[in-house]
Design a protein around this motif. Structure first.
Motif, PDB file in Angstrom:
ATOM      1  N   ARG A   1      84.318  77.227 -27.144  1.00  0.00           N
ATOM      2  CA  ARG A   1      83.519  77.378 -25.940  1.00  0.00           C
ATOM      3  C   ARG A   1      82.850  76.044 -25.656  1.00  0.00           C
ATOM      4  NH1 ARG A   1      82.350  81.989 -28.860  1.00  0.00           N
ATOM      5  NH2 ARG A   1      82.956  83.955 -27.906  1.00  0.00           N
TER       6      ARG A   1
ATOM      7  N   PHE B   1      79.887  72.802 -38.856  1.00  0.00           N
ATOM      8  CA  PHE B   1      80.663  74.037 -38.838  1.00  0.00           C
ATOM      9  C   PHE B   1      79.847  75.137 -39.505  1.00  0.00           C
ATOM     10  CE2 PHE B   1      83.845  70.712 -38.459  1.00  0.00           C
ATOM     11  CZ  PHE B   1      84.608  71.199 -37.416  1.00  0.00           C
TER      12      PHE B   1
ATOM     13  N   SER C   1      91.921  76.460 -36.925  1.00  0.00           N
ATOM     14  CA  SER C   1      92.057  77.665 -36.117  1.00  0.00           C
ATOM     15  C   SER C   1      93.032  78.696 -36.677  1.00  0.00           C
ATOM     16  CB  SER C   1      92.461  77.302 -34.686  1.00  0.00           C
ATOM     17  OG  SER C   1      93.687  76.602 -34.674  1.00  0.00           O
TER      18      SER C   1
ATOM     19  N   CYS D   1      87.892  80.735 -30.633  1.00  0.00           N
ATOM     20  CA  CYS D   1      86.442  80.801 -30.426  1.00  0.00           C
ATOM     21  C   CYS D   1      85.911  79.583 -29.690  1.00  0.00           C
ATOM     22  CB  CYS D   1      85.735  80.920 -31.777  1.00  0.00           C
ATOM     23  SG  CYS D   1      85.879  79.441 -32.808  1.00  0.00           S
TER      24      CYS D   1
ATOM     25  N   THR E   1      87.339  82.387 -36.396  1.00  0.00           N
ATOM     26  CA  THR E   1      86.018  82.712 -35.853  1.00  0.00           C
ATOM     27  C   THR E   1      84.959  81.676 -36.202  1.00  0.00           C
ATOM     28  OG1 THR E   1      85.457  84.059 -37.801  1.00  0.00           O
ATOM     29  CG2 THR E   1      86.496  85.187 -35.921  1.00  0.00           C
ATOM     30  N   ILE E   2      85.355  80.569 -36.814  1.00  0.00           N
ATOM     31  CA  ILE E   2      84.374  79.558 -37.201  1.00  0.00           C
ATOM     32  C   ILE E   2      83.712  78.961 -35.954  1.00  0.00           C
ATOM     33  CG2 ILE E   2      85.904  77.543 -37.196  1.00  0.00           C
ATOM     34  CD1 ILE E   2      84.521  76.748 -39.863  1.00  0.00           C
ATOM     35  N   GLU E   3      82.448  78.610 -36.068  1.00  0.00           N
ATOM     36  CA  GLU E   3      81.708  78.046 -34.951  1.00  0.00           C
ATOM     37  C   GLU E   3      81.423  76.571 -35.215  1.00  0.00           C
ATOM     38  OE1 GLU E   3      78.212  80.244 -34.094  1.00  0.00           O
ATOM     39  OE2 GLU E   3      79.263  82.164 -33.891  1.00  0.00           O
ATOM     40  N   VAL E   4      81.433  75.797 -34.150  1.00  0.00           N
ATOM     41  CA  VAL E   4      81.159  74.365 -34.271  1.00  0.00           C
ATOM     42  C   VAL E   4      79.984  74.011 -33.373  1.00  0.00           C
ATOM     43  CG1 VAL E   4      82.885  73.803 -32.499  1.00  0.00           C
ATOM     44  CG2 VAL E   4      82.134  72.033 -34.090  1.00  0.00           C
ATOM     45  N   HIS E   5      79.058  73.232 -33.901  1.00  0.00           N
ATOM     46  CA  HIS E   5      77.929  72.699 -33.155  1.00  0.00           C
ATOM     47  C   HIS E   5      77.955  71.182 -33.259  1.00  0.00           C
ATOM     48  CE1 HIS E   5      75.233  76.572 -33.517  1.00  0.00           C
ATOM     49  NE2 HIS E   5      76.338  76.769 -32.822  1.00  0.00           N
TER      50      HIS E   5
ATOM     51  N   LEU F   1      88.499  71.503 -35.085  1.00  0.00           N
ATOM     52  CA  LEU F   1      88.547  72.920 -34.735  1.00  0.00           C
ATOM     53  C   LEU F   1      89.995  73.406 -34.650  1.00  0.00           C
ATOM     54  CD1 LEU F   1      86.682  75.285 -34.027  1.00  0.00           C
ATOM     55  CD2 LEU F   1      86.905  74.643 -31.631  1.00  0.00           C
TER      56      LEU F   1
ATOM     57  N   PRO G   1      80.176  82.184 -39.008  1.00  0.00           N
ATOM     58  CA  PRO G   1      79.798  83.016 -37.855  1.00  0.00           C
ATOM     59  C   PRO G   1      79.052  84.283 -38.227  1.00  0.00           C
ATOM     60  CG  PRO G   1      82.145  83.218 -38.299  1.00  0.00           C
ATOM     61  CD  PRO G   1      81.636  82.126 -39.196  1.00  0.00           C
TER      62      PRO G   1
ATOM     63  N   ASN H   1      75.421  82.326 -39.574  1.00  0.00           N
ATOM     64  CA  ASN H   1      75.030  81.045 -38.987  1.00  0.00           C
ATOM     65  C   ASN H   1      74.579  80.006 -40.016  1.00  0.00           C
ATOM     66  OD1 ASN H   1      75.644  81.423 -36.306  1.00  0.00           O
ATOM     67  ND2 ASN H   1      73.633  82.204 -35.758  1.00  0.00           N
TER      68      ASN H   1
END
Length: 254
Positions: free
Chosen positions: A252, A37, A19, A250, A24-28, A15, A40, A43
């Motif tokens: 969290r 990845f 950056s 982003c 704004t990329i999301e990681v799960h 991440l 955003p 999804n």
């Protein structure tokens, strides 16, 4: 335990690397893959990442579980996508601390000028059909061969092997370097007081997901707080640095 912690810290490192250009990329984690990845905006998965940590140095095997079980995991994950074809096919990346030997399909699937998908595919099919291959990967190899030739080519074209990744003991310094933290700052950070226990209000999907993950291995049962505490500590460091250097905006941890 090390494998789970490695996966968590590798996600933070990945991440941090993204950056600057992908704020704004999301990681799960532990959904479609070890690390995932997402775009955003809709999804959809941009990348599915399998992490393989081995403390002992050694070669990444063409017939070993690390690769073939990763491949089977990707095949299963892609079945869950509505249209895993064309431009929507995500990058399938295997990050391993071991080294891909020369003249193997693993080496041929590294990124760079020497990447050779056609020869890698031919060699993979040869290994997959070897009746003398190890029993531990027989089902995974058979799953690959059940795909049509076009599907196998499409799948292999999406695979990238990143071998020689930093081991667990080196990830902390790699993250510090990526964030622009100097060696002296990093040393001072290592002397900070251990963060307090996770408060009762720190509950929800993150805690439940880790709890379920740990319940898969009886030896790890009851130690989910260790992983969550490590994730929160690393996230605070990353988030604090992001505020000063506009990085990882982003991130969290829930």
């Amino acid at each position: 335990m090390t494998g789970y912690l490695y996966q968590c810290e590798l996600a933070l490192l990945e991440l941090a690397r993204r950056s600057w250009d992908e704020a704004t990329i999301e990681v799960h984690m532990e959904l479609l893959d070890d690390i995932e990845f997402l775009n955003p905006q809709d999804n959809t998965p941009l990348e599915l990442l399998q992490s393989k940590h081995r403390e002992a140095a050694g070669p990444l095997s063409e017939t070993g579980k690390d690769f073939w079980r990763s491949l089977a995991s990707w095949i299963d994950a892609l079945k869950n996508l509505s249209d895993p074809s064309g431009t929507s096919m995500p990058l399938l990346r295997l990050v391993s601390t071991q080294i891909a030997p020369a003249n193997t399909f693993l080496q041929q699937l590294r990124p760079g000028a020497d990447r050779d998908v056609s020869n890698a595919l031919a060699r993979m099919e040869e290994v997959a059909q070897d009746e003398d291959g190890p029993d531990g990967t027989a089902k995974d190899r058979a799953l690959f061969m059940k795909l049509t030739p076009a599907q196998r080519h499409q799948l292999v074209s999406a695979i990238t092997i990143n071998d020689g990744a930093p081991v667990m003991s080196d990830l902390d310094s790699s993250l510090a370097k990526e964030l622009g933290i100097t060696p002296s700052e990093h040393a001072q950070a290592g002397q900070r007081i251990e963060p307090p226990p996770i408060p009762e209000r720190f509950t929800g999907s993150g805690r439940q997901r880790v709890k379920e993950l740990f319940e898969l291995d009886p030896e790890l049962a009851g130690r989910e707080d260790d992983l969550l505490r490590s994730a929160r500590s690393a996230a605070r460091t990353l988030s604090s640095t992001a505020g000063n250097r506009r990085r990882a905006s982003c991130l969290r941890v829930t």
